[in-house]
Design an enzyme around this catalytic site. Structure first.
Site, PDB file in Angstrom:
ATOM      1  N   HIS A 148      17.723 -30.037 -10.621  1.00  0.00           N
ATOM      2  CA  HIS A 148      16.599 -29.740  -9.738  1.00  0.00           C
ATOM      3  C   HIS A 148      15.431 -30.650 -10.096  1.00  0.00           C
ATOM      4  O   HIS A 148      15.199 -30.947 -11.269  1.00  0.00           O
ATOM      5  CB  HIS A 148      16.180 -28.271  -9.896  1.00  0.00           C
ATOM      6  CG  HIS A 148      14.832 -27.952  -9.311  1.00  0.00           C
ATOM      7  ND1 HIS A 148      13.697 -27.819 -10.086  1.00  0.00           N
ATOM      8  CD2 HIS A 148      14.438 -27.763  -8.026  1.00  0.00           C
ATOM      9  CE1 HIS A 148      12.670 -27.549  -9.309  1.00  0.00           C
ATOM     10  NE2 HIS A 148      13.088 -27.506  -8.055  1.00  0.00           N
ATOM     11  N   SER A 149      14.706 -31.122  -9.085  1.00  0.00           N
ATOM     12  CA  SER A 149      13.507 -31.928  -9.282  1.00  0.00           C
ATOM     13  C   SER A 149      13.857 -33.199 -10.067  1.00  0.00           C
ATOM     14  O   SER A 149      14.788 -33.916  -9.700  1.00  0.00           O
ATOM     15  CB  SER A 149      12.434 -31.084  -9.985  1.00  0.00           C
ATOM     16  OG  SER A 149      11.180 -31.721  -9.969  1.00  0.00           O
ATOM     17  N   LEU A 150      13.135 -33.490 -11.126  1.00  0.00           N
ATOM     18  CA  LEU A 150      13.463 -34.647 -11.961  1.00  0.00           C
ATOM     19  C   LEU A 150      14.917 -34.600 -12.406  1.00  0.00           C
ATOM     20  O   LEU A 150      15.600 -35.633 -12.443  1.00  0.00           O
ATOM     21  CB  LEU A 150      12.531 -34.684 -13.179  1.00  0.00           C
ATOM     22  CG  LEU A 150      12.880 -35.657 -14.309  1.00  0.00           C
ATOM     23  CD1 LEU A 150      12.828 -37.098 -13.830  1.00  0.00           C
ATOM     24  CD2 LEU A 150      11.942 -35.444 -15.500  1.00  0.00           C
ATOM     25  N   PHE A 169      18.838 -30.906  -6.094  1.00  0.00           N
ATOM     26  CA  PHE A 169      18.020 -29.954  -5.356  1.00  0.00           C
ATOM     27  C   PHE A 169      16.538 -30.294  -5.496  1.00  0.00           C
ATOM     28  O   PHE A 169      16.021 -30.428  -6.612  1.00  0.00           O
ATOM     29  CB  PHE A 169      18.269 -28.529  -5.871  1.00  0.00           C
ATOM     30  CG  PHE A 169      19.697 -28.072  -5.730  1.00  0.00           C
ATOM     31  CD1 PHE A 169      20.153 -27.533  -4.535  1.00  0.00           C
ATOM     32  CD2 PHE A 169      20.585 -28.187  -6.786  1.00  0.00           C
ATOM     33  CE1 PHE A 169      21.473 -27.115  -4.397  1.00  0.00           C
ATOM     34  CE2 PHE A 169      21.903 -27.770  -6.668  1.00  0.00           C
ATOM     35  CZ  PHE A 169      22.345 -27.232  -5.465  1.00  0.00           C
ATOM     36  N   HIS A 248       8.519 -25.874  -4.095  1.00  0.00           N
ATOM     37  CA  HIS A 248       9.332 -26.840  -4.835  1.00  0.00           C
ATOM     38  C   HIS A 248      10.269 -26.177  -5.835  1.00  0.00           C
ATOM     39  O   HIS A 248      11.312 -26.727  -6.176  1.00  0.00           O
ATOM     40  CB  HIS A 248       8.418 -27.824  -5.574  1.00  0.00           C
ATOM     41  CG  HIS A 248       9.154 -28.833  -6.400  1.00  0.00           C
ATOM     42  ND1 HIS A 248      10.009 -29.769  -5.853  1.00  0.00           N
ATOM     43  CD2 HIS A 248       9.183 -29.049  -7.749  1.00  0.00           C
ATOM     44  CE1 HIS A 248      10.518 -30.520  -6.814  1.00  0.00           C
ATOM     45  NE2 HIS A 248      10.044 -30.102  -7.973  1.00  0.00           N
TER      46      HIS A 248
END
Length: 307
Positions: A148-150, A169, A248
């Site tokens: 997820h994210s980074l 994601f 987010h």
């Protein structure tokens, strides 16, 4: 299930935010969770027969609406600013850059940028070493990378490097970083799938500018072009969400989007429980910047930068 595994990269078994993923997977093999560890971390999940192994990579942990901080946040921010900014996180004259590649007047040295992303201490290099170790441990397994994210962007970059399947994601766009790392480019990246929602300004590439939430957190997330395939949930139109970083978090995606199995996500007149897969082929990153070999005057005709 994959989204829940991506969430679990942020935490440990037994914690209240750990999702139960069922008996068809082991509890996990953690990496980067040693008491003195302050960087790349997550969990490795495997089926009982080890036929499928999933490497789940943690994203950025920050004290803002979608994170709770923690010991990794300094290195998380460094990797974010190197991977997803146009030029070393040069957002404005008051920002401290994370590499010395800025040449003034929205010009940035390409060779310098490429070297700055290849440092062995950065998460991408650590992720490659982890993947090599996992393939040694599970030589006959089908190995996936998720995050997820980074963590999703790192999963994509490592997956593209080795040709492994990836699901990311709410990840910031990583195509520019992949180009700077000289990784394979489309259409050979269709084994990568990005999943995100339009109410999240980070994968949408709109969390930009000196007054944005991302900038206030000290992160320059300026890219908007993803590798591979994209499943984009239009939460702005379908759910009335506004563009806000509160959308987010991985739990917002799991509980607020993926759990709505009866909602029609189609935009082409067809009933779809999942949005149609698209690509971002016509996307352009950092259109207002110029990148070149400014420090090699003989090659470009530009005046080299003094050291």
């Amino acid at each position: 299930m994959l989204a829940k595994m991506a969430n679990n990269a942020y935490t440990e078994p037994g914690q209240k935010d750990w999702y139960d993923i069922g008996s068809q997977w082991n509890n996990s093999y953690p990496f980067g969770w040693e008491p003195d560890a302050d960087g790349f971390r997550g969990h490795i999940f495997a089926t009982p027969d080890n036929s499928t192994v999933i490497i789940s990579v943690k994203g950025t942990s920050l004290m803002w609406p979608v994170g709770g901080g923690g010991p990794t946040q300094r290195k998380d921010k460094l990797n974010d600013n190197l991977l997803f900014s146009c030029c070393c996180a040069r957002v404005g004259p008051t920002w401290s850059t994370v590499c010395d590649c800025y040449e003034g007047n929205y010009k940035c040295d390409q060779g310098c940028l490429e070297k700055s992303l290849a440092e062995e201490s950065l998460f991408y290099s650590i992720g490659m070493n982890l993947y090599n170790n996992v393939t040694y441990m599970y030589p006959n397994s089908n190995i996936w990378l998720i995050g997820h994210s980074l963590g999703g962007a790192l999963a994509s970059l490592v997956g593209v490097t080795f040709g492994a399947p990836v699901v990311a994601f709410e990840a910031p766009a990583e195509r520019l970083a992949a180009t700077r790392l000289h990784l394979p480019s489309p259409p050979s990246t269709h084994h990568v799938t990005h999943v995100y929602n339009t109410g999240d300004p980070i994968p949408m590439g709109t969390c930009t500018g000196v007054s944005s939430t991302c900038a206030l957190a000290g992160i320059a997330l300026e890219t908007r072009c993803h590798l591979g395939q994209v499943i984009r949930y239009d939460t702005v139109s379908k759910l009335g969400w506004s563009a806000n970083v509160v959308h987010h978090g991985i739990q917002a995606l799991i509980d607020g989007v993926l759990a709505k199995e009866d909602l029609d996500w189609g935009d082409d007149g067809k009933m779809r429980s999942v949005p149609a897969i698209t690509t971002e082929d016509d996307c352009v990153d950092c259109f207002n910047w110029e990148f070149g070999d400014y420090r090699n005057a003989s090659a470009t005709g530009c005046r080299g930068r003094s050291k």
